[in-house]
Design an enzyme around this catalytic site. Structure first.
Site, PDB file in Angstrom:
ATOM      1  CG  ASP A 142      -1.947   1.240   1.095  1.00 20.77           C
ATOM      2  OD1 ASP A 142      -2.689   1.132   0.167  1.00 20.77           O
ATOM      3  OD2 ASP A 142      -1.800   2.122   2.105  1.00 20.77           O
ATOM      4  CD  GLU A 159      -1.802   6.253   2.683  1.00 19.91           C
ATOM      5  OE1 GLU A 159      -2.779   7.061   2.467  1.00 19.91           O
ATOM      6  OE2 GLU A 159      -2.579   5.261   3.369  1.00 19.91           O
ATOM      7  CG  ASP A 216      -9.278  17.632   0.464  1.00 20.46           C
ATOM      8  OD1 ASP A 216      -9.386  18.309   1.499  1.00 20.46           O
ATOM      9  OD2 ASP A 216      -9.755  18.057  -0.668  1.00 20.46           O
ATOM     10  CG  HIS A 221      -1.700  10.904   4.352  1.00 20.32           C
ATOM     11  ND1 HIS A 221      -1.042  12.179   4.771  1.00 20.32           N
ATOM     12  CD2 HIS A 221      -1.752  10.879   2.810  1.00 20.32           C
ATOM     13  CE1 HIS A 221      -0.505  12.809   3.696  1.00 20.32           C
ATOM     14  NE2 HIS A 221      -1.043  12.326   2.704  1.00 20.32           N
ATOM     15  CG  HIS A 268      -6.528   5.893   4.730  1.00 19.95           C
ATOM     16  ND1 HIS A 268      -6.596   5.198   3.565  1.00 19.95           N
ATOM     17  CD2 HIS A 268      -7.632   6.281   5.231  1.00 19.95           C
ATOM     18  CE1 HIS A 268      -7.949   5.217   3.340  1.00 19.95           C
ATOM     19  NE2 HIS A 268      -8.679   5.806   4.336  1.00 19.95           N
ATOM     20  CG  ASP A 300      -4.589   1.188   5.290  1.00 20.34           C
ATOM     21  OD1 ASP A 300      -4.899   1.214   6.283  1.00 20.34           O
ATOM     22  OD2 ASP A 300      -4.606   2.393   4.531  1.00 20.34           O
TER      23      ASP A 300
END
Length: 238
Positions: free
Chosen positions: A8, A10, A53, A58, A153, A158
């Protein structure tokens, strides 16, 4: 040996084509469907500001990332780690788009050239649960994976949740028997699967009684009458 890496990322925003960058990479490794403990995790300096945003998702601020390594400094370790593995990503198009842009900046081949293959668990989930929400949070709830620590997140968190979800989504693909006595995997929330040769079993054959045969014949006669004498078993029997 089956080696899978759950990955995963970010990012600073949603568009790698417009300059958004990777700021975190998390990888969790399973070998033969068991956690190996050999995970990989990086925070990265994206050399640009994150969108507001994205930070709300995160929580990784520009100040936090300022002293972290750049992607170029970790690329060799990342590619060596994923080499030859099957990679599982939730919404793979998104993460691969960012990874490929990072690799392109360094004159490297796309991510898929370095791995055995990529599985998109979002596509799998949509096939298994059509018409339902298949976000990672929704799958955790549906498959009873504890995600109570996921207030924000995080790539490594994740990736670990995705591994749990994937194990439960694919339970039974390799075996019909669950080894409940194996305490090692159960400590990590994993159910271990063992292969069983079903040819070694000799199931008992139970003969019907005279009353059961009579009742069965009566039922077939009723079905044949209802179909106008077009019963398929009569044709096949002839």
């Amino acid at each position: 040996m089956s080696r899978q890496v759950f990955l995963d990322t970010e990012t600073t925003g949603l568009s790698p084509e417009n300059g958004d960058r990777v700021i975190e990479i998390g990888c969790v490794e399973l070998v033969n469907r068991r956690y190996s403990g050999r995970n990989l995790h990086f925070y990265l300096n994206p050399e640009r500001k994150s969108h507001e945003d994205a930070i709300k998702v995160h929580g990784l601020t520009d100040e936090f990332l300022a002293d972290k390594p750049r992607f170029a400094a970790v690329v060799e370790e990342l590619l060596e780690y994923v080499q030859g593995a099957e990679i599982i990503i939730h919404n793979a198009t998104f993460d691969l788009g960012f990874l490929d842009e990072e690799l392109k900046r360094l004159g490297r081949q796309p991510f898929t050239r370095h791995v055995a293959g990529v599985v998109d668990s979002l596509t799998m989930a949509r096939e298994m649960f059509p018409g339902k929400s298949n976000s990672l949070d929704a799958l955790c709830k549906r498959l009873e994976v504890d995600n109570s620590n996921r207030s924000l997140h995080g790539a490594l968190l994740d990736a670990g949740l995705l591994a749990e979800v994937y194990i439960r989504m694919t339970r039974g693909q390799d075996s019909l028997v669950i080894d409940a006595a194996d305490g090692g995997g159960a400590q990590n929330g994993e159910v271990a699967l063992v292969e069983v040769d079903l040819a070694s079993f000799s199931p008992p054959v139970i003969e019907p009684s005279a009353l059961e045969l009579e009742a069965h014949a009566a039922m077939l006669a009723e079905l044949d009458k209802a179909s106008g004498g077009k019963s398929r078993w009569k044709v096949l029997g002839d």
